[in-house]
Motif scaffolding. Structure first.
Motif, PDB file in Angstrom:
ATOM      1  N   HIS A 131       4.754   0.244  -0.024  1.00 55.67           N
ATOM      2  CA  HIS A 131       5.502  -0.537   0.956  1.00 55.67           C
ATOM      3  C   HIS A 131       4.628  -1.640   1.531  1.00 55.67           C
ATOM      4  O   HIS A 131       3.399  -1.604   1.400  1.00 55.67           O
ATOM      5  N   ASP A 152       0.685   5.235   1.796  1.00 57.05           N
ATOM      6  CA  ASP A 152      -0.063   5.825   2.903  1.00 57.05           C
ATOM      7  C   ASP A 152      -0.983   6.943   2.400  1.00 57.05           C
ATOM      8  O   ASP A 152      -0.624   7.687   1.490  1.00 57.05           O
ATOM      9  N   HIS A 206       0.856  -1.193   0.000  1.00 55.88           N
ATOM     10  CA  HIS A 206       0.000   0.000   0.000  1.00 55.88           C
ATOM     11  C   HIS A 206       0.887   1.237   0.000  1.00 55.88           C
ATOM     12  O   HIS A 206       2.077   1.158   0.298  1.00 55.88           O
TER      13      HIS A 206
HETATM   14 FE   LIG Z   1       2.109   2.331   5.494  1.00 61.58          FE
END
Ligand SMILES: [Fe+2]
Ligand SMILES: O=C(O)CCC(=O)C(=O)O
Length: 335
Positions: A269, A214, A212
């Motif tokens: 990440h 952020d 994903h």
């Molecule tokens: Fe994250």
């Protein structure tokens, strides 16, 4: 004291539970074949290369004489890999250790204590990633006893760091130093997520966190001191993030990518699990006031770099809605 109060209202706790007994491992099995990137198999993690993450000296970002070179390094870091390790950030190592310690202590509490802080349906704050209802979520848990005090202190320090960071980001792009802070509004928020990854019998099949980016503007990650697990995707290759106990890892979030009209890169990440050791991390997400609209900063839109993203309000919510439908939020934000 007034400042402490004000800040505490903007800081909410979000707990994610990954307890072994509740893991329902089947649900979390990742189909490694469908991960179209080399190195996607967690079992092979040890052989993955370590990411060469730039180190930025925060104390230099505020000193006029030495900042030009450091700002250049910052711009390079945020516009390539989208992350850096912050050193000399002003948060004492002893406090970082205390934050790690109370996080461990919280997760060591019996389940019945932790369930008092369950996440309510539709709300982002609370214990467990599963959707639950009927539980009221207090701002911070009462146990461990030192939790509130330590997190207050940590939140205040991170708030100072956020201001230095956002100003430096603007300066690195030769913009008015307050432009990111202003776009986030006066009641910008810090949201903390406490991650706990228990030892997992099948790290080859089960991820701690699936890939994903952020949904924040920027994320400040306090990593486990001893156990590695976080990995970044760069040029179709997964890299391990090295442990640096004194440093805080700073990542670009989707909203900084939008505000910078695509100059800053929000990195993909994931977190892999470990068969022998548990791991924790504490991520503070820097978010705008949810009433504020965000969009690419005017000065960063021109003929050679046309406007890439829509104007959006409450991106955190937009992120969750799209994520739950299996869409990539940042792609949905493209004009
Ligand atoms: Fe994250
Ligand atoms: O556990 C980590 O190191 C990072 C977790 C993460 O990416 C997140 O909470 O968004």
């Amino acid at each position: 004291m007034a400042e402490v109060e004000a800040l505490s209202k903007t800081v909410k706790a979000l707990f994610i539970n990954r307890e072994e007994e509740e893991a329902e491992a089947e649900k979390h099995i990742c189909k490694v074949d469908t991960e179209a990137v080399p190195g996607g198999v967690p079992a092979a993690s040890a052989s993955l290369p370590l990411m060469d993450i730039p180190i930025i000296d925060f104390s230099l970002l505020t000193s006029p004489s030495s900042s030009i070179e450091e700002l250049q390094k910052l711009l390079q870091a945020l516009s390539s890999g989208g992350s850096f390790q912050a050193i000399n950030h002003g948060i004492p190592t002893t406090l970082l250790d205390k934050v790690r310690e109370v996080t461990h202590q919280f997760y060591e509490l019996p389940s019945k204590n932790k369930l008092n802080y369950c996440r309510e349906y539709g709300k982002p704050e609370g214990y467990r990633s599963d959707i639950v209802s009927e539980h009221q979520v207090p701002e911070w848990p009462d146990k461990p006893e030192t939790f509130k005090e330590i997190m207050h202190e940590y939140a205040m320090r991170v708030e100072v760091m956020r201001e230095v960071l956002f100003k430096a980001m603007a300066k690195s792009l030769k913009l008015n130093e307050n432009c990111f802070l202003e776009m986030c509004g006066e009641k910008a928020m810090l949201v903390a997520r406490f991650n706990h990854y228990p030892p997992c019998p099948r790290p080859d099949l089960i991820l701690g966190f699936k890939p994903h980016s952020d949904g924040s503007v920027m994320s400040i990650v306090l990593q486990d001191k001893e156990v590695e697990g976080l990995q970044f995707l760069k040029d179709n290759q997964w890299y391990r993030v090295p442990i640096n106990p004194q440093a805080l890892l700073v990542n670009v979030g989707d909203q900084a990518q939008i505000m910078s009209n695509g100059i800053f890169k929000s990195p993909i990440h994931k977190v892999v699990t470990n068969s022998k050791r548990q791991r924790i991390s504490v991520v503070v997400f820097c978010l705008p006031n949810s009433e504020k609209e965000i969009e690419p900063i005017d000065e960063l839109v021109n003929e050679t770099r046309p406007r890439l993203y829509k104007k959006l309000k409450d991106y955190a919510n937009f992120y969750i809605q799209n994520y739950q439908q299996g869409k990539t939020p940042l792609e949905e934000a493209i004009i």
